[in-house]
Design a protein around this motif. Structure first.
Motif, mmCIF file in Angstrom:
data_model
loop_
_atom_site.group_PDB
_atom_site.id
_atom_site.type_symbol
_atom_site.label_atom_id
_atom_site.label_comp_id
_atom_site.label_asym_id
_atom_site.label_seq_id
_atom_site.Cartn_x
_atom_site.Cartn_y
_atom_site.Cartn_z
ATOM 1 N N GLN A 1 44.225 43.703 20.867
ATOM 2 C CA GLN A 1 45.038 44.885 20.551
ATOM 3 C C GLN A 1 44.177 46.155 20.506
ATOM 4 N N SER A 2 42.880 45.990 20.227
ATOM 5 C CA SER A 2 41.999 47.150 20.039
ATOM 6 C C SER A 2 40.895 47.264 21.078
ATOM 7 N N LEU A 3 40.552 46.160 21.711
ATOM 8 C CA LEU A 3 39.504 46.176 22.734
ATOM 9 C C LEU A 3 40.140 46.273 24.117
ATOM 10 N N GLN A 4 39.691 47.233 24.891
ATOM 11 C CA GLN A 4 40.179 47.382 26.252
ATOM 12 C C GLN A 4 39.239 46.658 27.202
ATOM 13 N N THR A 5 39.792 46.082 28.236
ATOM 14 C CA THR A 5 39.002 45.394 29.258
ATOM 15 C C THR A 5 39.231 46.061 30.614
ATOM 16 N N LEU A 6 38.322 45.819 31.529
ATOM 17 C CA LEU A 6 38.461 46.418 32.861
ATOM 18 C C LEU A 6 39.750 45.977 33.536
ATOM 19 N N MET A 7 40.071 44.695 33.370
ATOM 20 C CA MET A 7 41.282 44.128 33.945
ATOM 21 C C MET A 7 42.142 43.565 32.812
ATOM 22 N N SER A 8 43.415 43.316 33.092
ATOM 23 C CA SER A 8 44.280 42.689 32.102
ATOM 24 C C SER A 8 45.284 41.795 32.806
ATOM 25 N N GLN A 9 45.816 40.823 32.070
ATOM 26 C CA GLN A 9 46.826 39.937 32.625
ATOM 27 C C GLN A 9 48.188 40.609 32.520
ATOM 28 N N PRO A 10 48.919 40.679 33.612
ATOM 29 C CA PRO A 10 50.193 41.396 33.597
ATOM 30 C C PRO A 10 51.256 40.684 32.784
ATOM 31 N N ARG A 11 52.237 41.431 32.377
ATOM 32 C CA ARG A 11 53.302 40.950 31.505
ATOM 33 C C ARG A 11 53.941 39.655 32.004
ATOM 34 N N GLY A 12 54.287 39.593 33.266
ATOM 35 C CA GLY A 12 55.014 38.443 33.785
ATOM 36 C C GLY A 12 54.152 37.377 34.416
ATOM 37 N N GLY A 13 52.831 37.436 34.239
ATOM 38 C CA GLY A 13 51.932 36.480 34.862
ATOM 39 C C GLY A 13 51.468 36.963 36.224
ATOM 40 N N GLY A 14 50.592 36.199 36.841
ATOM 41 C CA GLY A 14 50.058 36.571 38.151
ATOM 42 C C GLY A 14 48.616 37.020 38.061
ATOM 43 N N ASP A 15 48.129 37.602 39.125
ATOM 44 C CA ASP A 15 46.739 38.035 39.184
ATOM 45 C C ASP A 15 46.489 39.201 38.232
ATOM 46 N N PRO A 16 45.259 39.326 37.730
ATOM 47 C CA PRO A 16 44.929 40.442 36.828
ATOM 48 C C PRO A 16 45.118 41.789 37.510
ATOM 49 N N VAL A 17 45.400 42.795 36.693
ATOM 50 C CA VAL A 17 45.595 44.156 37.193
ATOM 51 C C VAL A 17 44.619 45.079 36.475
ATOM 52 N N PRO A 18 44.276 46.232 37.077
ATOM 53 C CA PRO A 18 43.346 47.159 36.424
ATOM 54 C C PRO A 18 43.868 47.652 35.073
ATOM 55 N N ASP A 19 42.945 47.813 34.128
ATOM 56 C CA ASP A 19 43.299 48.336 32.801
ATOM 57 C C ASP A 19 42.409 49.537 32.500
ATOM 58 N N ALA A 20 41.215 49.308 31.955
ATOM 59 C CA ALA A 20 40.274 50.423 31.808
ATOM 60 C C ALA A 20 39.805 50.885 33.183
ATOM 61 N N ALA A 21 39.869 49.985 34.128
ATOM 62 C CA ALA A 21 39.505 50.336 35.502
ATOM 63 C C ALA A 21 40.681 50.994 36.217
ATOM 64 N N GLU A 22 40.337 51.858 37.132
ATOM 65 C CA GLU A 22 41.331 52.433 38.025
ATOM 66 C C GLU A 22 41.567 51.483 39.190
ATOM 67 N N GLN A 23 40.486 50.835 39.612
ATOM 68 C CA GLN A 23 40.574 49.800 40.642
ATOM 69 C C GLN A 23 39.347 48.896 40.555
ATOM 70 N N CYS A 24 39.529 47.651 40.958
ATOM 71 C CA CYS A 24 38.435 46.688 41.038
ATOM 72 C C CYS A 24 38.652 45.826 42.272
ATOM 73 N N GLU A 25 37.551 45.401 42.901
ATOM 74 C CA GLU A 25 37.692 44.538 44.071
ATOM 75 C C GLU A 25 36.348 43.911 44.433
ATOM 76 N N PHE A 26 36.435 42.758 45.088
ATOM 77 C CA PHE A 26 35.247 42.194 45.707
ATOM 78 C C PHE A 26 34.912 43.047 46.926
ATOM 79 N N THR A 27 33.658 43.386 47.062
ATOM 80 C CA THR A 27 33.261 44.256 48.170
ATOM 81 C C THR A 27 32.441 43.514 49.214
ATOM 82 N N ASP A 28 32.452 42.177 49.141
ATOM 83 C CA ASP A 28 31.777 41.366 50.148
ATOM 84 C C ASP A 28 32.704 40.205 50.497
ATOM 85 N N THR A 29 32.379 39.497 51.533
ATOM 86 C CA THR A 29 33.225 38.375 51.965
ATOM 87 C C THR A 29 32.937 37.100 51.191
ATOM 88 N N GLY A 30 31.863 37.078 50.408
ATOM 89 C CA GLY A 30 31.478 35.854 49.712
ATOM 90 C C GLY A 30 31.852 35.810 48.251
#
Length: 532
Positions: A67-96
Motif C-alpha cells: 500500500q505504501s511501497l511503489q514498484t517499477l511494475m505492478s500486477q493489473p487488477r484483472g490479472g495478466g502480465d505486469p504493467v508499468p507503475d513507477a516506471a513509464e515503460q519497461c522492456e527487454f532490450t535484447d533477444t535473450g
C-alpha cells in the motif's frame, strides 16, 4: 438488498460493468474504510523488521507494504502480465531476456516530497541483494547481476541469465523503492515503519510489541496509474476470526478477508442478511508439508515417499475445509500454466500396502516416529484440525507413530529457518502467478525454507531453461519435469489449493477487486457507497 454470494471468475475484470452499476455515488470519500485480518504482525529479536522489503516474505506483511511501497511494475487488477507503475515503460532490450530497461515516470516523489530518481531504484534493489536476509526474499532478485543508471530516469538491469519472469519480480514488494534517508544500505529497518512513494502513507498502532492497526492515508505526492477510491483505510488485526466476524456484524469493520474459517464461510453462504455480502473467487494459495531432508527422521527417501503414499487429500479437504479447498497433487496449482498431477501420477490413491512395501524395500523399521510441526496463528485456526487429520491418516496403518506440535508464527518461522523441525507444514501465496514461482522459491539456490535439498538438474538446467521462454506456455515441459523430480524425491508434499473469500458490509464498493490473483491486498479499490 438481500445478501448474496458472488462467485467470481479468474479474470475478475470481466465483471467491471456489472459491479460498477451497483456502486455508490460519493466517490469513496469520508470516514476510513476498515478491513479486518487475522494476520499478526510482531517485531522480535529474531524477526526485527516485519515490513522491510529486504526481510519480509509473507503475504500478510506484503499486504501492508504494497500500500505504501511503489514498484517499477505492478500486477493489473484483472490479472495478466505486469504493467508499468513507477516506471513509464519497461522492456527487454535484447533477444535473450538478459537486459531489462525501465524509464521512470517524470516527477516521481517519495511521500515526504523528496525526489525519487533512478539512483533510489538502484539503491533499493542493491540493498535487498546485499543484506540477503535469512527469510530468502532476496532470492527473487538473484538473477540480477548489476543495476545501471543513466541520468535521473533510466534504470537498466543486467541479468546473470535469461529470466522472462523478471517483470513479475519487479512487481513484488521485495522490489519496493525506498528512500535512502530512511533505510540504511547494509542494515534492516527495525520496527513497523514503512515509507515509499506508493498510494498511501502508513502509521502503525502498536501494543506489547505487536501492531494492532495500520492506518493508511492517501499520499498526496503519489504519481502512478492507480485511482484511489478512498482517502483513508485501516487494517485491524484480530487474534481470532470469530472476533473479526463479530466486528463485521456490528459494523466496527467494513470488510474481512484473510482468514475466514470454513464455518464462517458456510454460515455466510447459507444465511440471508441484508447488510453483509460474501464473495468467492479463485485462489492460488497452496498448503504443503516440507522436510529437512538431511534430518535423521526423514533423511531416508522411502520415509517421505511412504508419507506421500498414505495421505488422502480428498478426505483431508472434505473433513476440514469442505468446498473451500481442492486436493492438490503438485506444488503448481491446477489453474496455473505448467501444472501436472505429478504426485497422483506416481502414487495414485492412498494405500497402506504400497507404503508398507516402500518402507520394507528400504529396510526402514516401523513404526516410524516423527513429529509434524505447524503454526497455530498464521494460516487460520483450523490448521490444528488439518494436522490432526494428517496424524490420523499417517498413523492408521501402523507404519508411522506421528505426533503433532503447534507453535505461534513468530516462533515457528525462525525455528524452521534454523532447521529445528524434521517435518513441518507451510502455506504459499505466490509472488506472481507463474509456475516458476511455485517451484523456484523452494528448489532453487537460497531457497526460502533453508532446506538442504538440492537437485542439480532442477537448479542448473530445468529452471534456467524455463526462464528463457518469454512464451510461458513453451516453458511447460521444463516445469513438468521439475514436478516429476519433486514427486520422486519428496522434499515436499503438496496437500491442497484454496479459494479466496471476502465478506463485506453493503456500504462498501469495490470488494470484488480487493484481492488480486496472488492474494495481494488492493485497498485503493474500496469505496463508500451501496455495494454490489
Amino acid at each position: 438488498m438481500n445478501r448474496k454470494t458472488l462467485v467470481l471468475p479468474a479474470v475478475v475484470g470481466l465483471l467491471a460493468p456489472v459491479l460498477a452499476a451497483c456502486g455508490g455515488s460519493n466517490g469513496g470519500k469520508g470516514e476510513a474504510i476498515v478491513v479486518g485480518t487475522t494476520d499478526r504482525f510482531s517485531a522480535s529479536k529474531e524477526a526485527p523488521a516485519p515490513f522491510d522489503p529486504a526481510y519480509a516474505y509473507d503475504v500478510g506483511a506484503w499486504n501492508i507494504m504494497r500500500q505504501s511501497l511503489q514498484t517499477l511494475m505492478s500486477q493489473p487488477r484483472g490479472g495478466g502480465d505486469p504493467v508499468p507503475d513507477a516506471a513509464e515503460q519497461c522492456e527487454f532490450t535484447d533477444t535473450g531476456n538478459e537486459r531489462y530497461a525501465c524509464t521512470l515516470r517524470d516527477g516521481l516523489k517519495f511521500a515526504d516530497g523528496s525526489a525519487l530518481t533512478a539512483k533510489d531504484v538502484k539503491f533499493s534493489i542493491d540493498r535487498v541483494r546485499g543484506i540477503k536476509a535469512a527469510t530468502g526474499v532476496s532470492a527473487l532478485l538473484a538473477s540480477v547481476d548489476t543495476v545501471e543508471t543513466k541520468g535521473d530516469r533510466e534504470v537498466i538491469f543486467h541479468l546473470k541469465a535469461p529470466d522472462a519472469t523478471f517483470p513479475f519480480k519487479l512487481s513484488a514488494p521485495v522490489a519496493g523503492i525506498v528512500n535512502p534517508d530512511n533505510y540504511k544500505k547494509d542494515a534492516l529497518r527495525e520496527g513497523f515503519s514503512v515509507d515509499g512513494s506508493g498510494p498511501y502513507t502508513m502509521k502503525a498502532e502498536v501494543k506489547d510489541g505487536a501492531m494492532t492497526k495500520a492506518v493508511f492515508t492517501k499520499n498526496a505526492n503519489y504519481k502512478g496509474p492507480l485511482k484511489l477510491n478512498n482517502d483513508k483505510a485501516e487494517i485491524v488485526s484480530f487474534k481470532e476470526p470469530e472476533a473479526m466476524g463479530a466486528a463485521l456484524g456490528k459494523g466496527d469493520i467494513d470488510v474481512m478477508s484473510r482468514a475466514l474459517t470454513p464455518e464462517q464461510i458456510r454460515t455466510l453462504s447459507n444465511t440471508q442478511d441484508d447488510e453483509i455480502n460474501l464473495i468467492e473467487m479463485p485462489g492460488l494459495e497452496i498448503r504443503y508439508l516440507a522436510f529437512m531432508t538431511e534430518s535423521p527422521g526423514v533423511k531416508e527417501k522411502a520415509v517421505r515417499q511412504a508419507m506421500a503414499q498414505l495421505i488422502n487429500r480428498s478426505e483431508l479437504v472434505s473433513e476440514v475445509y469442505g468446498s473451500q479447498a481442492e486436493p492438490l497433487y503438485s506444488l503448481v496449482p491446477a489453474t496455473v500454466t505448467g501444472h501436472s498431477n505429478a504426485f497422483f501420477n506416481k502414487y495414485g490413491d492412498a494405500s497402506v500396502s504400497k507404503a508398507r512395501t516402500l518402507l520394507a524395500d528400504a529396510e526402514v523399521s516401523t513404526p516410524v516416529k516423527l513429529t509434524l510441526h505447524y503454526t497455530t496463528d498464521h494460516y487460520g485456526t483450523v490448521t490444528k484440525q488439518e494436522f490432526e487429520q494428517l496424524q490420523k491418516q499417517l498413523n492408521a496403518g501402523g507404519l508411522f507413530d506421528i505426533e503433532i506440535e503447534g507453535h505461534p508464527w513468530d516462533e515457528f518461522r525462525p525455528a524452521e529457518l534454523k532447521r529445528r523441525f524434521d517435518a513441518f507444514g507451510m502455506g504459499w501465496f505466490p509472488d506472481f502467478p507463474d509456475a516458476d514461482n511455485f517451484l523456484a522459491p523452494f528448489l532453487d539456490k537460497d531457497n526460502i525454507l533453508n532446506s538442504p535439498y538440492a537437485d542439480g538438474q532442477i537448479m542448473d538446467t530445468l529452471l534456467p531453461q524455463s526462464r528463457r521462454k518469454a512464451d510461458r506456455l513453451a516453458a511447460g515441459d521444463s516445469m513438468i519435469k521439475v514436478q516429476d523430480i519433486v514427486a520422486d524425491d519428496v522434499p515436499m508434499i503438496p496437500l491442497w489449493q484454496g479459494k479466496q473469500y471476502v465478506a463485506y458490509r453493503d456500504t462498501v464498493t469495490g470488494a470484488a477487486y480487493l484481492l488480486n490473483s496472488s492474494s495481494g491486498l488492493q485497498l485503493w479499490e474500496l469505496g463508500q457507497g451501496v455495494g454490489g
